[in-house]
Design an enzyme around this catalytic site. Sequence first.
Site, PDB file in Angstrom:
ATOM      1  N   HIS A   1      14.341 -14.319 -39.974  1.00 25.13           N
ATOM      2  CA  HIS A   1      15.106 -15.489 -39.518  1.00 25.13           C
ATOM      3  C   HIS A   1      16.622 -15.225 -39.598  1.00 25.13           C
ATOM      4  O   HIS A   1      17.397 -15.834 -38.873  1.00 25.13           O
ATOM      5  CB  HIS A   1      14.816 -16.706 -40.410  1.00 25.13           C
TER       6      HIS A   1
ATOM      7  N   CYS B   1      14.898 -10.882 -43.967  1.00 21.83           N
ATOM      8  CA  CYS B   1      14.052 -11.969 -43.476  1.00 21.83           C
ATOM      9  C   CYS B   1      14.365 -12.048 -41.992  1.00 21.83           C
ATOM     10  O   CYS B   1      15.541 -12.025 -41.603  1.00 21.83           O
ATOM     11  CB  CYS B   1      14.403 -13.281 -44.165  1.00 21.83           C
TER      12      CYS B   1
ATOM     13  N   CYS C   1       7.671 -10.289 -40.051  1.00 22.14           N
ATOM     14  CA  CYS C   1       8.009 -11.172 -41.170  1.00 22.14           C
ATOM     15  C   CYS C   1       8.052 -10.319 -42.430  1.00 22.14           C
ATOM     16  O   CYS C   1       7.081  -9.604 -42.719  1.00 22.14           O
ATOM     17  CB  CYS C   1       6.923 -12.245 -41.277  1.00 22.14           C
TER      18      CYS C   1
ATOM     19  N   GLU D   1      15.293 -22.407 -39.319  1.00 26.86           N
ATOM     20  CA  GLU D   1      14.182 -22.900 -38.492  1.00 26.86           C
ATOM     21  C   GLU D   1      14.510 -24.299 -37.955  1.00 26.86           C
ATOM     22  O   GLU D   1      14.105 -24.662 -36.853  1.00 26.86           O
ATOM     23  CB  GLU D   1      12.900 -22.910 -39.334  1.00 26.86           C
TER      24      GLU D   1
ATOM     25  N   ASP E   1       4.900 -14.115 -37.020  1.00 31.07           N
ATOM     26  CA  ASP E   1       5.791 -14.525 -38.108  1.00 31.07           C
ATOM     27  C   ASP E   1       5.335 -15.905 -38.558  1.00 31.07           C
ATOM     28  O   ASP E   1       4.489 -16.534 -37.913  1.00 31.07           O
ATOM     29  CB  ASP E   1       7.244 -14.574 -37.606  1.00 31.07           C
ATOM     30  N   SER E   2       5.930 -16.403 -39.628  1.00 27.22           N
ATOM     31  CA  SER E   2       5.629 -17.768 -40.064  1.00 27.22           C
ATOM     32  C   SER E   2       6.166 -18.784 -39.050  1.00 27.22           C
ATOM     33  O   SER E   2       5.680 -19.903 -38.996  1.00 27.22           O
ATOM     34  CB  SER E   2       6.297 -18.031 -41.413  1.00 27.22           C
TER      35      SER E   2
HETATM   36  N1  DGL Z   1      10.772 -14.784 -41.304  1.00 28.49           N
HETATM   37  C1  DGL Z   1      10.114 -14.574 -42.515  1.00 28.49           C
HETATM   38  C2  DGL Z   1      10.508 -13.361 -43.273  1.00 28.49           C
HETATM   39  O1  DGL Z   1      10.926 -12.389 -42.643  1.00 28.49           O
HETATM   40  C3  DGL Z   1       9.581 -15.708 -43.330  1.00 28.49           C
HETATM   41  C4  DGL Z   1      10.384 -16.876 -43.634  1.00 28.49           C
HETATM   42  C5  DGL Z   1       9.509 -17.905 -44.303  1.00 28.49           C
HETATM   43  O2  DGL Z   1       8.582 -18.369 -43.666  1.00 28.49           O
HETATM   44  O3  DGL Z   1       9.754 -18.220 -45.484  1.00 28.49           O
HETATM   45  O4  DGL Z   1      10.387 -13.278 -44.449  1.00 28.49           O
END
Ligand code: DGL
Length: 266
Positions: free
Chosen positions: A188, A186, A74, A154, A11-12
């Site tokens: 997150h 997302c 992600c 985050e 993931d990011s």
């Molecule tokens: N967790 C990520 C997603 O599912 C990316 C969030 C990000 O880095 O902007 O899109």
Amino acid sequence: MKNTQPIGIFDSGIGGLTVAKAIEELLPNEQLIYVGDTQHMPYGDKSPEHIRQYCKQIVAFLLSKNVKLIVIACNTASSVASSYLRSIFWEQVEIMGVIRPIILSIIEKKYKKIGIIGTQGTINSNIYETLFREYGSEVEIFQLATPLLAPMIEQGFINNEVSKAILDEYLKNEQFNDKEAILLACTHYPLIKNEVNNYFHQSKDILDNALPMANRVKSYLSEKNLLVTEKINPSIFYVTEYTENFENTSKIFHGSKIQIEEIDLK
Ligand code: DGL
């Protein structure tokens, strides 16, 4: 491929730990090699070209760790980079994004109207609408980009005044009113699931990618006879830029403290 090889997942940042946790709960014997590309987080506002290049380096790194499967944990990277990555690495490894499994689960549940929140990258790609139609689904969707949420989470801003104010601002959009479910598109966002649920007074189903993705990993490994039968190695977690904040926040995502190592992918 051998069943004792690890599963690569990335993931990011720490969002993908929500998916890693679901896989670990379902398949406790599997070893995960996790990469959080914290140096380039957030992916949500980056160009598809840049995201593809970051992801390519991560996949190459995971292949050097001899993984048997790669999970793009992600939505943003799954939206803009999964076809690209498969076109390069298809002979070496199976690469799965988080989007198809949740789409299939939504279709199965026969929702008529759903709201979707995600990063700018995911929403701009229109991948959810495209795939729903590809599967022949007529589900009505309303999508909203919520770019402040991933960086906010985050940084550990959850269940507080800041997260409440930002969520109120996004969720007050009246297009959400008649939706039966809200998809947190997302990885997150499961961390703010309760807050979203409370905002709507528990009147809607709140969905996310983690469990459908874990189920897909299980069925794929089982079909290929690649499920490991006993615990051999513990999972390993890498980031491209170490911060103390990451280590602290990762505990909330993962449920327990994890050891994190920094790597340089260049
Ligand atoms: N967790 C990520 C997603 O599912 C990316 C969030 C990000 O880095 O902007 O899109």
